[in-house]
Write a protein that holds these residues in place. Sequence first.
Motif, PDB file in Angstrom:
ATOM      1  N   THR A  65      62.528 -25.102 -87.491  1.00 36.98           N
ATOM      2  CA  THR A  65      63.801 -25.018 -86.785  1.00 36.98           C
ATOM      3  C   THR A  65      64.903 -25.753 -87.535  1.00 36.98           C
ATOM      4  OG1 THR A  65      62.548 -24.942 -84.705  1.00 36.98           O
ATOM      5  CG2 THR A  65      64.908 -25.298 -84.539  1.00 36.98           C
ATOM      6  N   LEU A  66      64.565 -26.853 -88.215  1.00 33.07           N
ATOM      7  CA  LEU A  66      65.551 -27.556 -89.049  1.00 33.07           C
ATOM      8  C   LEU A  66      66.036 -26.666 -90.198  1.00 33.07           C
ATOM      9  CD1 LEU A  66      64.368 -31.279 -89.369  1.00 33.07           C
ATOM     10  CD2 LEU A  66      66.502 -30.433 -88.367  1.00 33.07           C
ATOM     11  N   ILE A  67      65.103 -25.986 -90.851  1.00 26.40           N
ATOM     12  CA  ILE A  67      65.496 -25.064 -91.921  1.00 26.40           C
ATOM     13  C   ILE A  67      66.367 -23.944 -91.360  1.00 26.40           C
ATOM     14  CG2 ILE A  67      64.681 -23.433 -93.665  1.00 26.40           C
ATOM     15  CD1 ILE A  67      62.194 -25.109 -93.977  1.00 26.40           C
ATOM     16  N   MET A  68      65.975 -23.444 -90.193  1.00 26.63           N
ATOM     17  CA  MET A  68      66.758 -22.393 -89.542  1.00 26.63           C
ATOM     18  C   MET A  68      68.177 -22.878 -89.256  1.00 26.63           C
ATOM     19  SD  MET A  68      66.696 -19.257 -88.432  1.00 26.63           S
ATOM     20  CE  MET A  68      65.003 -18.743 -88.117  1.00 26.63           C
ATOM     21  N   GLY A  69      68.313 -24.124 -88.852  1.00 28.52           N
ATOM     22  CA  GLY A  69      69.629 -24.652 -88.527  1.00 28.52           C
ATOM     23  C   GLY A  69      70.459 -25.037 -89.725  1.00 28.52           C
ATOM     24  N   LEU A  70      69.874 -25.804 -90.625  1.00 24.49           N
ATOM     25  CA  LEU A  70      70.629 -26.337 -91.761  1.00 24.49           C
ATOM     26  C   LEU A  70      70.850 -25.305 -92.864  1.00 24.49           C
ATOM     27  CD1 LEU A  70      68.940 -29.850 -92.053  1.00 24.49           C
ATOM     28  CD2 LEU A  70      71.234 -29.346 -91.187  1.00 24.49           C
ATOM     29  N   THR A 118      60.324 -12.502 -99.226  1.00 28.87           N
ATOM     30  CA  THR A 118      61.675 -12.923 -98.858  1.00 28.87           C
ATOM     31  C   THR A 118      62.506 -13.277-100.079  1.00 28.87           C
ATOM     32  OG1 THR A 118      60.821 -13.795 -96.766  1.00 28.87           O
ATOM     33  CG2 THR A 118      63.003 -14.522 -97.451  1.00 28.87           C
ATOM     34  N   VAL A 119      61.942 -14.078-100.972  1.00 30.15           N
ATOM     35  CA  VAL A 119      62.670 -14.495-102.179  1.00 30.15           C
ATOM     36  C   VAL A 119      62.998 -13.290-103.052  1.00 30.15           C
ATOM     37  CG1 VAL A 119      62.500 -15.832-104.312  1.00 30.15           C
ATOM     38  CG2 VAL A 119      61.680 -16.815-102.157  1.00 30.15           C
ATOM     39  N   SER A 120      62.107 -12.304-103.085  1.00 38.14           N
ATOM     40  CA  SER A 120      62.344 -11.102-103.892  1.00 38.14           C
ATOM     41  C   SER A 120      63.384 -10.173-103.264  1.00 38.14           C
ATOM     42  CB  SER A 120      61.030 -10.327-104.074  1.00 38.14           C
ATOM     43  OG  SER A 120      60.595  -9.790-102.839  1.00 38.14           O
ATOM     44  N   GLY A 121      63.710 -10.411-101.992  1.00 39.24           N
ATOM     45  CA  GLY A 121      64.688  -9.574-101.300  1.00 39.24           C
ATOM     46  C   GLY A 121      64.085  -8.359-100.621  1.00 39.24           C
ATOM     47  N   LEU A 122      62.769  -8.150-100.811  1.00 43.17           N
ATOM     48  CA  LEU A 122      62.126  -6.957-100.255  1.00 43.17           C
ATOM     49  C   LEU A 122      62.076  -7.006 -98.734  1.00 43.17           C
ATOM     50  CD1 LEU A 122      60.694  -4.309-100.810  1.00 43.17           C
ATOM     51  CD2 LEU A 122      58.546  -5.561-101.040  1.00 43.17           C
ATOM     52  N   ARG A 123      61.885  -8.184 -98.189  1.00 43.42           N
ATOM     53  CA  ARG A 123      61.780  -8.301 -96.727  1.00 43.42           C
ATOM     54  C   ARG A 123      63.099  -7.920 -96.063  1.00 43.42           C
ATOM     55  NH1 ARG A 123      59.417 -13.719 -93.772  1.00 43.42           N
ATOM     56  NH2 ARG A 123      58.647 -12.734 -91.882  1.00 43.42           N
ATOM     57  N   ASN A 124      64.221  -8.310 -96.674  1.00 41.39           N
ATOM     58  CA  ASN A 124      65.522  -7.960 -96.124  1.00 41.39           C
ATOM     59  C   ASN A 124      65.772  -6.459 -96.230  1.00 41.39           C
ATOM     60  OD1 ASN A 124      67.816  -9.056 -94.821  1.00 41.39           O
ATOM     61  ND2 ASN A 124      69.032  -8.731 -96.657  1.00 41.39           N
ATOM     62  N   GLN A 277      78.425  -1.808 -91.326  1.00 44.95           N
ATOM     63  CA  GLN A 277      77.470  -0.783 -91.754  1.00 44.95           C
ATOM     64  C   GLN A 277      76.206  -0.741 -90.895  1.00 44.95           C
ATOM     65  OE1 GLN A 277      79.001  -2.903 -94.222  1.00 44.95           O
ATOM     66  NE2 GLN A 277      80.514  -1.245 -94.321  1.00 44.95           N
ATOM     67  N   GLY A 278      76.172  -1.603 -89.900  1.00 44.38           N
ATOM     68  CA  GLY A 278      74.997  -1.625 -89.031  1.00 44.38           C
ATOM     69  C   GLY A 278      73.859  -2.463 -89.576  1.00 44.38           C
ATOM     70  N   ASN A 279      74.137  -3.291 -90.600  1.00 42.28           N
ATOM     71  CA  ASN A 279      73.122  -4.162 -91.179  1.00 42.28           C
ATOM     72  C   ASN A 279      73.316  -5.594 -90.692  1.00 42.28           C
ATOM     73  OD1 ASN A 279      71.971  -2.075 -92.761  1.00 42.28           O
ATOM     74  ND2 ASN A 279      73.579  -2.330 -94.282  1.00 42.28           N
ATOM     75  N   LEU A 280      72.255  -6.361 -90.741  1.00 46.03           N
ATOM     76  CA  LEU A 280      72.304  -7.742 -90.301  1.00 46.03           C
ATOM     77  C   LEU A 280      72.586  -8.657 -91.490  1.00 46.03           C
ATOM     78  CD1 LEU A 280      69.280  -7.639 -87.867  1.00 46.03           C
ATOM     79  CD2 LEU A 280      71.695  -7.480 -87.304  1.00 46.03           C
ATOM     80  N   LYS A 281      73.591  -9.503 -91.329  1.00 47.62           N
ATOM     81  CA  LYS A 281      74.056 -10.331 -92.435  1.00 47.62           C
ATOM     82  C   LYS A 281      73.143 -11.534 -92.669  1.00 47.62           C
ATOM     83  CE  LYS A 281      77.803 -10.477 -90.016  1.00 47.62           C
ATOM     84  NZ  LYS A 281      79.145 -10.795 -89.470  1.00 47.62           N
ATOM     85  N   ASP A 282      72.914 -11.828 -93.953  1.00 49.66           N
ATOM     86  CA  ASP A 282      72.183 -13.036 -94.366  1.00 49.66           C
ATOM     87  C   ASP A 282      70.802 -13.164 -93.725  1.00 49.66           C
ATOM     88  OD1 ASP A 282      74.357 -13.840 -95.925  1.00 49.66           O
ATOM     89  OD2 ASP A 282      75.306 -14.852 -94.232  1.00 49.66           O
ATOM     90  N   MET A 283      70.115 -12.036 -93.554  1.00 44.39           N
ATOM     91  CA  MET A 283      68.806 -12.094 -92.912  1.00 44.39           C
ATOM     92  C   MET A 283      67.740 -12.743 -93.782  1.00 44.39           C
ATOM     93  SD  MET A 283      68.294 -11.209 -89.757  1.00 44.39           S
ATOM     94  CE  MET A 283      69.738 -12.234 -89.481  1.00 44.39           C
ATOM     95  N   GLU A 284      67.988 -12.790 -95.113  1.00 45.72           N
ATOM     96  CA  GLU A 284      66.979 -13.396 -95.973  1.00 45.72           C
ATOM     97  C   GLU A 284      66.810 -14.884 -95.678  1.00 45.72           C
ATOM     98  OE1 GLU A 284      70.881 -13.985 -97.944  1.00 45.72           O
ATOM     99  OE2 GLU A 284      69.860 -12.253 -97.072  1.00 45.72           O
ATOM    100  N   LYS A 285      67.851 -15.534 -95.169  1.00 48.21           N
ATOM    101  CA  LYS A 285      67.773 -16.964 -94.890  1.00 48.21           C
ATOM    102  C   LYS A 285      66.867 -17.273 -93.690  1.00 48.21           C
ATOM    103  CE  LYS A 285      72.171 -18.154 -97.076  1.00 48.21           C
ATOM    104  NZ  LYS A 285      73.524 -18.727 -96.891  1.00 48.21           N
ATOM    105  N   PRO A 286      67.072 -16.643 -92.526  1.00 48.15           N
ATOM    106  CA  PRO A 286      66.111 -16.901 -91.433  1.00 48.15           C
ATOM    107  C   PRO A 286      64.710 -16.409 -91.747  1.00 48.15           C
ATOM    108  CG  PRO A 286      67.700 -15.199 -90.822  1.00 48.15           C
ATOM    109  CD  PRO A 286      68.205 -15.828 -92.071  1.00 48.15           C
ATOM    110  N   PHE A 287      64.596 -15.342 -92.554  1.00 48.65           N
ATOM    111  CA  PHE A 287      63.269 -14.889 -92.970  1.00 48.65           C
ATOM    112  C   PHE A 287      62.564 -15.974 -93.793  1.00 48.65           C
ATOM    113  CE2 PHE A 287      64.226 -10.137 -92.555  1.00 48.65           C
ATOM    114  CZ  PHE A 287      63.375 -10.001 -91.478  1.00 48.65           C
ATOM    115  N   LEU A 288      63.327 -16.637 -94.670  1.00 50.04           N
ATOM    116  CA  LEU A 288      62.732 -17.686 -95.490  1.00 50.04           C
ATOM    117  C   LEU A 288      62.329 -18.876 -94.629  1.00 50.04           C
ATOM    118  CD1 LEU A 288      61.953 -18.575 -98.315  1.00 50.04           C
ATOM    119  CD2 LEU A 288      64.247 -19.533 -98.611  1.00 50.04           C
ATOM    120  N   ALA A 289      63.156 -19.215 -93.646  1.00 49.81           N
ATOM    121  CA  ALA A 289      62.811 -20.304 -92.729  1.00 49.81           C
ATOM    122  C   ALA A 289      61.494 -20.000 -92.022  1.00 49.81           C
ATOM    123  CB  ALA A 289      63.933 -20.503 -91.715  1.00 49.81           C
ATOM    124  N   ASP A 290      61.346 -18.757 -91.604  1.00 48.85           N
ATOM    125  CA  ASP A 290      60.115 -18.310 -90.940  1.00 48.85           C
ATOM    126  C   ASP A 290      58.915 -18.398 -91.871  1.00 48.85           C
ATOM    127  OD1 ASP A 290      58.630 -16.375 -88.910  1.00 48.85           O
ATOM    128  OD2 ASP A 290      58.463 -15.479 -90.890  1.00 48.85           O
TER     129      ASP A 290
END
Length: 436
Positions: A65-70, A118-124, A277-290
Motif C-alpha cells: 500500500t505504501l508503494i501504491m501511495g508513494l 509489468t516492467v516490460s510493459g506487457l501487462r499494461n 481513448q478509453g485507456n487507463l492512465k499510468d496503470m503500469e505503476k499500480p501493477f508494479l506495486a501489486d
Amino acid sequence: MSDILENYFRLKEHGTNVKTEVMAGIVTFMTVAYIIVVNPSILEAAGIPFGPSMVATILSAIFGTLIMGLYAKKPLAIAPYMGENAFVAYTVVGVLGYSWQTALGAVFISGVLFTILTVSGLRNKMVDAVPDNLKYSFVVGLGLFITFIGLVNAGIVSLGVEGAPLHVGALNTIPVALTLFGFLLISILMIKKVKGSILIGIIITAMIGFAAGVFQAPEKIVSMPPSIAPILFQLDIAGALTWGFFAVILTMFTMDLMDTMGTLVGVSLKAGYMDEQGNLKDMEKPFLADALATVFGALAGTTTTGAYIESAAGIEEGGRTGLTAIVISFFFALGLFFYPIFSAIPAAATSPALIVVGLLMMVSIKKIDMDDYTEMIPAMAVIILMSFTYNLGVGLCAGFVLFPLLKLFSGKSNEVKPIAWGLFILCSLFFIFYPY
C-alpha cells in the motif's frame, strides 16, 4: 505539511483535499481490516502459525500500500487476496498435499513473473487490449461481488440446501438487524450528501453493537505483535519449480492477473482515471506495486497480495490520490499493535458499506452495449460468474474466452486485438489445468 502533501499528490488537480483523502483512507481501512485476522485464520489450515501469519499479513499490506501511495499515487489498498489464500490452504496443501513452504514458492514465482511482465510493459498492454464493454463489465461485476460479499458477511444471505444453494438469512436476529440499520443510515446520509457518510455509518453501527452487548468489545487495546521468524524466508522455490507444480503456478498466475486487472480497471473507472481513448492512465505503476507486494508477501510468509476491491469504498468517499493509500498503510501499521481493536470491528458494521458501494458500482451496466450479442454475452458472463463462482478470476477468464470466440464466429475477428488472443489462450489453459 498540508502544502507538501497537496503539492506531491496534486490534490487540487484531482478535486480533493487532505481531509477528504484522510477520511477515504480510514473508510477503506475499516472495510479491509478484517484481513488482519481472516487471512491468518485461513492459512492456519495450511499449517502456517496464526501469530506470525498475522504479522506477515500486515507487513505485506503496509509494503504494497505504501508503494501504491508513494509511487503509483492511487487510492488503493493492497493486502493478501481472499480466494488465493483459500486456494493455497484448502487445495494446494489440503487436497494436493504440498507443503505451505512450496506453495509460497509458487506465490513468489508468480510475483516475479508479474514484475517482469509489468516492467516490460506487457501487462499494461493486456489492459489496453480489453474492449470497453468488458471493462464496464469489470466495474459491474465487482460491484455485484462486493455487494454479495457484504450480504454474506452480514448473514442476510446464507447457504441453502441442494436445489436452492442460497437462502435468506435470519433477518430477525440482532446482528442482521444492525446491518440493515447501518445500510439505511449510510443510504440516508449519502442521499443527504453528508461528507463521510460511509465512515459515520460504520462507526455508529459498531458502537451500537458494542453498547448493546451484541458484539464483544476488545478486552485489551494494545498488544505487542508476535514474532514473524517461524515463517520469514521459509518459502521453497526449488520445490515449486517442478512439472507437477505447473498447474498450481498457472492457476495462481492467472487468478492474480485476472483479480488485479479486474480490480484496477473497475475501481479506476469509478475514480475517473480513463483517458479520452478509453485507456487507463499510468496503470503500469499500480501493477508494479501489486507485483512487488506479492514477491514481498511470499518472502514474509503469506499468499498472493494485490489491490483490494474494497478500495471502492474510499473512492466513493472522495479518495482520488496516493494520500488515501498512505493513510491506509498507516492504519495497517497501527494494526501491528492495536489489532485487538481493529479485529473487533463486526461484520455488521462494515457490511453495509460494502453493500452500498457495490450497488453504486453496478450503475455502469447502462454503459454496456446490450444490442450487440458479441459484446453483451461476454460482459454478462463476467458479471454473473464473478459472483456465482465467488471467484473474480473465473468470471474474468470466462469473458476473455467468450469475447474472441463470439467475434470469430460472427465474422468480426478484426475487432479482437492480438493480445486479446493471448489472454484467450491463457484463460483457456486456466480452465483446463485448474485443480477442480
